[in-house]
Design a protein around this motif. Structure first.
Motif, PDB file in Angstrom:
ATOM      1  N   THR A  71      -5.467  -0.525  -0.584  1.00  0.00           N
ATOM      2  CA  THR A  71      -4.749  -1.598  -0.448  1.00  0.00           C
ATOM      3  C   THR A  71      -3.401  -1.049   0.680  1.00  0.00           C
ATOM      4  OG1 THR A  71      -5.210  -2.584  -2.552  1.00  0.00           O
ATOM      5  CG2 THR A  71      -3.398  -3.510  -1.411  1.00  0.00           C
ATOM      6  N   ALA A  72      -3.472  -1.750   1.688  1.00  0.00           N
ATOM      7  CA  ALA A  72      -2.395  -1.431   2.371  1.00  0.00           C
ATOM      8  C   ALA A  72      -1.174  -2.599   2.220  1.00  0.00           C
ATOM      9  CB  ALA A  72      -2.777  -1.689   3.878  1.00  0.00           C
ATOM     10  N   SER A  73      -0.208  -1.962   2.079  1.00  0.00           N
ATOM     11  CA  SER A  73       0.961  -3.192   1.700  1.00  0.00           C
ATOM     12  C   SER A  73       2.322  -3.018   2.423  1.00  0.00           C
ATOM     13  CB  SER A  73       1.583  -2.858   0.214  1.00  0.00           C
ATOM     14  OG  SER A  73       1.852  -1.626  -0.026  1.00  0.00           O
ATOM     15  N   TYR A  74       2.926  -4.222   2.718  1.00  0.00           N
ATOM     16  CA  TYR A  74       4.224  -4.268   3.650  1.00  0.00           C
ATOM     17  C   TYR A  74       5.010  -5.058   2.887  1.00  0.00           C
ATOM     18  CZ  TYR A  74      -0.079  -3.650   6.783  1.00  0.00           C
ATOM     19  OH  TYR A  74      -1.102  -3.171   7.190  1.00  0.00           O
ATOM     20  N   GLY A  75       6.360  -4.710   3.043  1.00  0.00           N
ATOM     21  CA  GLY A  75       7.547  -5.555   2.570  1.00  0.00           C
ATOM     22  C   GLY A  75       8.364  -6.234   3.741  1.00  0.00           C
ATOM     23  N   TYR A  76       8.734  -7.390   3.518  1.00  0.00           N
ATOM     24  CA  TYR A  76       9.290  -8.101   4.779  1.00  0.00           C
ATOM     25  C   TYR A  76      10.509  -8.915   4.072  1.00  0.00           C
ATOM     26  CZ  TYR A  76       5.921 -11.493   3.699  1.00  0.00           C
ATOM     27  OH  TYR A  76       4.923 -12.711   3.357  1.00  0.00           O
ATOM     28  N   CYS A  93      10.971  -6.102   8.367  1.00  0.00           N
ATOM     29  CA  CYS A  93       9.859  -5.640   7.737  1.00  0.00           C
ATOM     30  C   CYS A  93       9.383  -4.219   7.724  1.00  0.00           C
ATOM     31  CB  CYS A  93       8.660  -6.251   8.514  1.00  0.00           C
ATOM     32  SG  CYS A  93       6.801  -5.723   8.191  1.00  0.00           S
ATOM     33  N   ALA A  94       8.893  -3.706   6.483  1.00  0.00           N
ATOM     34  CA  ALA A  94       8.829  -2.361   6.452  1.00  0.00           C
ATOM     35  C   ALA A  94       7.230  -2.114   6.249  1.00  0.00           C
ATOM     36  CB  ALA A  94       9.589  -1.595   5.267  1.00  0.00           C
ATOM     37  N   PHE A  95       6.489  -1.023   6.967  1.00  0.00           N
ATOM     38  CA  PHE A  95       5.172  -0.877   6.668  1.00  0.00           C
ATOM     39  C   PHE A  95       5.067   0.408   5.586  1.00  0.00           C
ATOM     40  CE2 PHE A  95       3.683  -1.800  11.359  1.00  0.00           C
ATOM     41  CZ  PHE A  95       4.009  -3.086  11.074  1.00  0.00           C
ATOM     42  N   GLY A  96       4.106   0.315   4.950  1.00  0.00           N
ATOM     43  CA  GLY A  96       3.551   1.650   4.223  1.00  0.00           C
ATOM     44  C   GLY A  96       4.362   1.862   2.852  1.00  0.00           C
ATOM     45  N   THR A 101      13.941   5.282   2.965  1.00  0.00           N
ATOM     46  CA  THR A 101      14.873   4.919   3.836  1.00  0.00           C
ATOM     47  C   THR A 101      14.247   3.416   4.217  1.00  0.00           C
ATOM     48  OG1 THR A 101      15.233   7.100   4.404  1.00  0.00           O
ATOM     49  CG2 THR A 101      15.816   5.594   5.744  1.00  0.00           C
ATOM     50  N   ARG A 102      13.057   3.309   4.395  1.00  0.00           N
ATOM     51  CA  ARG A 102      12.448   2.107   4.927  1.00  0.00           C
ATOM     52  C   ARG A 102      12.738   0.983   3.981  1.00  0.00           C
ATOM     53  NH1 ARG A 102       7.878   5.207   5.763  1.00  0.00           N
ATOM     54  NH2 ARG A 102       6.648   4.317   4.155  1.00  0.00           N
ATOM     55  N   VAL A 103      12.692   1.256   2.741  1.00  0.00           N
ATOM     56  CA  VAL A 103      12.910   0.238   1.717  1.00  0.00           C
ATOM     57  C   VAL A 103      14.294  -0.238   1.563  1.00  0.00           C
ATOM     58  CG1 VAL A 103      12.714  -0.305  -0.789  1.00  0.00           C
ATOM     59  CG2 VAL A 103      10.873   0.616   0.270  1.00  0.00           C
ATOM     60  N   ALA A 104      15.269   0.948   1.853  1.00  0.00           N
ATOM     61  CA  ALA A 104      16.691   0.589   1.700  1.00  0.00           C
ATOM     62  C   ALA A 104      17.157  -0.281   2.807  1.00  0.00           C
ATOM     63  CB  ALA A 104      17.395   1.946   1.690  1.00  0.00           C
ATOM     64  N   GLY A 105      16.543   0.080   4.136  1.00  0.00           N
ATOM     65  CA  GLY A 105      16.792  -0.653   5.387  1.00  0.00           C
ATOM     66  C   GLY A 105      16.378  -2.115   5.164  1.00  0.00           C
ATOM     67  N   LEU A 106      15.282  -2.120   4.422  1.00  0.00           N
ATOM     68  CA  LEU A 106      14.595  -3.615   4.328  1.00  0.00           C
ATOM     69  C   LEU A 106      15.688  -4.542   3.429  1.00  0.00           C
ATOM     70  CD1 LEU A 106      12.224  -5.255   5.195  1.00  0.00           C
ATOM     71  CD2 LEU A 106      11.149  -4.773   2.906  1.00  0.00           C
ATOM     72  N   GLN A 107      16.174  -3.672   2.320  1.00  0.00           N
ATOM     73  CA  GLN A 107      17.203  -4.482   1.349  1.00  0.00           C
ATOM     74  C   GLN A 107      18.429  -4.658   2.079  1.00  0.00           C
ATOM     75  OE1 GLN A 107      17.432  -1.122  -1.625  1.00  0.00           O
ATOM     76  NE2 GLN A 107      15.756  -2.315  -2.906  1.00  0.00           N
ATOM     77  N   THR A 108      18.942  -4.047   3.075  1.00  0.00           N
ATOM     78  CA  THR A 108      20.183  -4.140   3.821  1.00  0.00           C
ATOM     79  C   THR A 108      19.912  -5.335   4.602  1.00  0.00           C
ATOM     80  OG1 THR A 108      20.054  -2.534   5.401  1.00  0.00           O
ATOM     81  CG2 THR A 108      21.066  -1.885   3.244  1.00  0.00           C
ATOM     82  N   LEU A 130      13.186 -10.498  -0.587  1.00  0.00           N
ATOM     83  CA  LEU A 130      12.305  -9.730   0.182  1.00  0.00           C
ATOM     84  C   LEU A 130      10.859 -10.475  -0.589  1.00  0.00           C
ATOM     85  CD1 LEU A 130      13.670  -6.507  -0.168  1.00  0.00           C
ATOM     86  CD2 LEU A 130      13.850  -7.873   1.803  1.00  0.00           C
ATOM     87  N   SER A 131       9.823 -10.098   0.464  1.00  0.00           N
ATOM     88  CA  SER A 131       8.593 -10.650  -0.037  1.00  0.00           C
ATOM     89  C   SER A 131       7.454  -9.393   0.274  1.00  0.00           C
ATOM     90  CB  SER A 131       7.957 -11.852   0.788  1.00  0.00           C
ATOM     91  OG  SER A 131       6.971 -12.489   0.172  1.00  0.00           O
ATOM     92  N   THR A 132       6.290  -9.548  -0.010  1.00  0.00           N
ATOM     93  CA  THR A 132       5.285  -8.526   0.085  1.00  0.00           C
ATOM     94  C   THR A 132       3.868  -9.179   0.622  1.00  0.00           C
ATOM     95  OG1 THR A 132       5.014  -8.422  -2.234  1.00  0.00           O
ATOM     96  CG2 THR A 132       6.299  -6.658  -1.551  1.00  0.00           C
ATOM     97  N   PHE A 133       3.194  -8.228   1.280  1.00  0.00           N
ATOM     98  CA  PHE A 133       1.802  -8.547   1.773  1.00  0.00           C
ATOM     99  C   PHE A 133       1.103  -7.453   1.576  1.00  0.00           C
ATOM    100  CE2 PHE A 133      -0.946  -8.263   5.262  1.00  0.00           C
ATOM    101  CZ  PHE A 133      -1.816  -9.140   4.931  1.00  0.00           C
TER     102      PHE A 133
END
Lengths: 543, 315
Positions: free
Chosen positions: A516-521, A285-288, A273-280, A303-306
């Motif tokens: 590694t902790a990763s985030y999408g934004y 930003c989405a954590f985890g 759900t977090r990723v789908a919300g990021l895509q739309t 999108l980008s990642t960290f």
């Protein structure tokens, strides 16, 4: 005496406002009128916006968080999500960390430390406003810092009976009976954060002992918390930025300015759900992110990642009794296991091998001391050590939780240990049960967990003799005392190198590697501070 | 009727009392540490022990129960120890609203889908319509709600952008946003109940359609549509009402997966999070409320029997 001055950074912006979900009404009604006969109602959402000549920005930033904290009292709660939401944005500290993990002033204008680091005088910035409109004075700082010390075992161990005192309205001090060179680093970054709030807020605690009101000095103030839904921060209009607006960011330090009017941290426990919300675009930003979704986010052109080292995956031996108390047995386990396989089953590609107990976000403390005993993966040698240890077929009991793939890690570990000739049982329970079971030394020989990054090595809780695992080693205690009483950082570092070397020989724990902790934004998100997490006090989202 | 209702309400008290004892005992016999959950993973054992003491969790379980039930009798459910120290009654009120809205919406979808389709399937037994409805019903029963939810999310939220991916918007945010935020979760939840209701409606209708009085009505020349809607459907309603009541209870207490997937802050997510945090006060109160709801809905269903079928008299 030496003095530390504040660093600065720079951003320019205007803000604007937007609401999500304002299109597609007709489609919705068309679809559901026929089905439910209730969709004939409509409402309009609107958003006013402002723009500058080149770009316009949204006034609201929406973040999808994967956790919810029990409290935002960062002084007492160690949940990482609380720090990501409030540290720096709502609450500020006397000192904070720059990108080299060095403490630099934040609410302090400057700091005068004695030559042997046994006392510190903090000269406070003047005109700093709390979110309740009052000015920050020394009494507030003393109340906050002493509350932090009293509620944080690691800080109490470090400072002993010393406490902060008021010198005048804009000066506070603390004096120790011995040198305490790491004190500023601990204030700048710890799992229980040394935030500054008002003196009255410090005395207004709930039944858990947490702050009732979240009153900080940061560019955003706490507005609302809808449990299991959203935490909302809003711009603090009276925030007075400090430092050089033209300088660039430096870790957590530097110039701050709230460009958005609102930041929403939605609790979205499901990763898909977090990723789908990021895509739309519903979330900026989405954590985890896990290795399952990281690539899909990374391959999305919008999108980008960290990603960064977030802590260490650790096998903690029960050293109070049983097989884990036998050092040769511990060495046999360490010699036979395959670190790469164990990390992979837990984190996919989201890990980095490395013998250092500290993460590379605390670069000053990074050392490869003891690496000869890291990732040996020699079963023959392990079997020989096992024989030397006197192992006679006893059952080796592994305790694990079912979160973050620790159950899978336990299963692979079990197979590797069985291959070495060890009888193994695995007990897998939920996290709350796990935290209860691991306090019983009769119940297990080893447990699996991870530990988030800390600012100084002495904050590693598993070095404590009362922490589950019960590390009670006279030599290690001596090293830690030497570390805490070092008069210079160089001296402390030298002690730490010896300590880590010693730990890899005696193995109170096995440090598997760094997760590694990763985030999408969204690529429209600008100005986030990506250092030991993602922070949003300077963030804004382009239209 | 009035005497019957009073008796039923009084009978709820011992039920709730037994529920309270069972829930309290089960929870406190389950291993787990509230203080650890509150303080976080990096907390020291000293801090954990101190908080457990402060919360009274180191007292004997009997004392803890007496303290708690005494407060409940005074209308005080206590405060959440793991969620910002909020009053439990306030938490339940806040979380109940999205759940009742979601359950109501899901049930509405279910009823509007299931009753006409179930009737059609019965009316056209053995035809393509019947097989089509049965296939849909089978799909609805077999398909896990999270899978359907994910599929709906990918199609309608990610691809078509008609709905938000997740989150709950209250009425105050605007009726459009409110309905849009609940539509995908309601379909995910409602489809399963719709499938179940379809099958029950079809079976119940078939039974009634084969009865003697329907044959008599046909022989008298009553129109087919009147026979189905007025005579057959009404007489099959007893079974259907029972299923609707059970579906509502299921939707209220079993929306955990859908609420988690769509980020709806309802009772399901409240109880799941509370269990993970060993937030005893909240779990106990939520279970009590759910038990009360269960009993209440069953009572309402019983009363509806008498309205739908005047031959039934409640005493």
């Amino acid at each position: 005496m030496y003095e530390i001055d504040a660093g600065t950074l720079f951003f320019i912006s205007k803000t604007q406002e937007e609401e999500f979900m304002k299109k597609g009404l007709k489609k919705v009604i068309a679809l559901f009128l026929s089905m439910t006969c209730v969709m004939s109602l409509a409402a309009c959402s609107s958003g006013d916006s402002t723009s500058n000549a080149t770009k316009t920005y949204k006034s609201v930033i929406n973040i999808a968080a994967n956790q919810e904290a029990p409290s935002l009292d960062l002084m007492k709660n160690t949940t990482a999500i609380g720090r990501y939401i409030c540290s720096g944005a709502v609450f500020e500290k006397l000192v904070t960390l720059n990108a080299n993990s060095e403490p630099v002033p934040e609410l302090a204008e400057s700091i005068n430390a004695s030559a042997d680091s046994s006392s510190y005088v903090f000269n406070l910035r003047k005109g700093v406003k709390f979110h309740d409109g009052t000015e920050m004075k020394a009494a507030d700082v003393v109340a906050s810092m002493n509350r932090w010390i009293n509620g944080y075992s690691s800080a109490k161990t470090l400072v002993g009976t010393s406490r902060f005192e008021v010198v005048d309205d804009y000066t506070v001090k603390i004096a120790f009976t011995a040198p305490c060179v790491t004190f500023l680093s601990v204030i700048a970054s710890s799992s229980q954060v040394a935030i500054i709030t008002t003196a009255s807020a410090c005395t207004n605690e709930d039944s858990n002992g947490y702050l009732t009101n979240y009153i900080g000095t940061g560019p955003y103030k706490f507005k609302e918390w809808k449990l299991n839904d959203v935490i909302t921060l809003e711009k603090f209009n009276e925030y007075v930025p400090y430092g050089d607006a033209n300088a660039s960011t430096d870790g957590w330090a530097g110039y701050k300015n709230a460009y958005a009017t609102t930041i929403n941290f939605y609790y979205v426990p499901d990763e898909a759900t977090r990723v789908a919300g990021l895509q739309t675009g519903q979330y900026d930003c989405a954590f985890g992110l896990s290795s399952d979704t990281y690539d899909s986010v990374n391959n999305n052109s919008d999108l980008s990642t960290f990603a960064e080292q977030g802590g260490t995956n650790v096998l903690v031996f029960n050293k109070k009794q049983g097989l884990g108390a036998n050092q040769l047995f511990r060495q046999a386990v360490n010699t036979g296991i395959n670190y790469t396989d164990l990390n992979t089953v837990m984190a996919g590609k989201f890990f980095e091998l490395g013998s250092c107990y500290m993460d590379n976000t605390q670069s000053y403390w990074v050392t490869d001391a003891g690496k000869a005993n890291y990732n040996i993966n020699d079963i023959t040698k392990a079997k020989a050590l096992l024989a030397q240890s006197g192992y006679n077929g006893e059952t080796f009991r592994i305790l694990t939780s079912n979160i973050s793939n620790f159950d899978k890690l336990a299963e692979v570990l079990r197979q590797e240990l069985v291959a070495m000739g060890i009888n193994v049982t695995v007990t897998t329970v939920d996290w709350a049960t796990f935290t209860s079971y691991r306090t019983d030394p009769t119940g297990y020989d080893l447990y699996l967990t991870s530990f988030a990054s800390v600012s100084v090595p002495s904050q590693k809780v598993y070095f404590g003799s009362t922490y589950p695992g019960w590390t009670n080693d006279a030599q290690l205690t001596d090293y830690l005392n030497q570390f805490n009483s070092a008069t210079t950082l160089e001296q402390a570092k030298a002690v730490w190198v010896k300590t880590q070397e010693y730990c890899w020989q005696t193995l109170p724990i096995i440090n598997l590697g760094h997760y590694t902790a990763s985030y999408g934004y969204s690529k429209k998100l600008e100005g986030s501070v990506n250092y030991q997490g993602m922070y949003f006090w300077n963030a804004r989202v382009a239209e | 009727m009035g005497k019957y209702i009073v008796k039923r309400i009084i009978s709820v008290i011992p039920v709730l009392f037994v529920v309270s004892i069972i829930v309290f005992s089960l929870l406190h016999l389950t291993p787990g540490d509230t203080a650890s959950a509150i303080l976080g993973t990096e907390a020291s054992q000293e801090d954990i022990n101190a908080l457990n003491h402060r919360l009274g969790l180191d007292k004997p379980i009997i004392i803890q129960y007496v303290d708690w039930i005494g407060n409940v009798f005074r209308g005080d459910f206590g405060t959440s120890v793991a969620s910002n120290n909020e009053a439990v009654s306030s938490m339940i009120a806040t979380h109940f609203k999205p759940t009742i809205e979601l359950a109501g919406y899901a049930l509405m979808i279910s009823v509007f889908l299931a009753l006409p389709l179930g009737m059609l399937a019965a009316k056209f037994k053995g035809t393509v319509v019947d097989y089509g409805v049965s296939t849909v019903a089978l799909l609805g029963i077999s398909l896990p709600s999270f899978l359907l939810g994910l599929g709906l999310m990918m199609l309608f939220a990610v691809k078509l952008r008609w709905f938000p991916v997740s989150g709950y918007k209250p009425w105050s945010a605007g009726i459009e946003l409110h309905i849009k935020s609940l539509t995908l979760p309601a379909i995910s939840l409602g489809f399963m109940y719709a499938a179940f209701m379809m099958r029950i409606t079809r079976a119940s209708m078939l039974e009634v359609l084969n009865s003697d009085y329907i044959k008599m009505a046909k022989a008298k020349g009553v129109k087919e549509s009147v026979i189905v809607t007025k005579h057959a459907f009404r007489n099959s309603l007893i079974t259907v009402i029972t299923v609707i009541g059970q579906s509502l209870i299921g939707a209220l207490s079993g929306a955990v997966v859908v609420e988690t997937l769509f980020g709806v802050p309802g009772m399901g997510s409240l109880i799941v999070n509370s269990i993970a945090r060993r937030d005893y006060q909240v779990i106990q109160a939520v279970v009590l409320v759910m038990a009360l709801l269960n009993v209440s809905i069953n009572l309402i269903v019983d009363l509806l029997y008498g309205i739908v079928d005047p031959r039934i008299r409640l005493e």
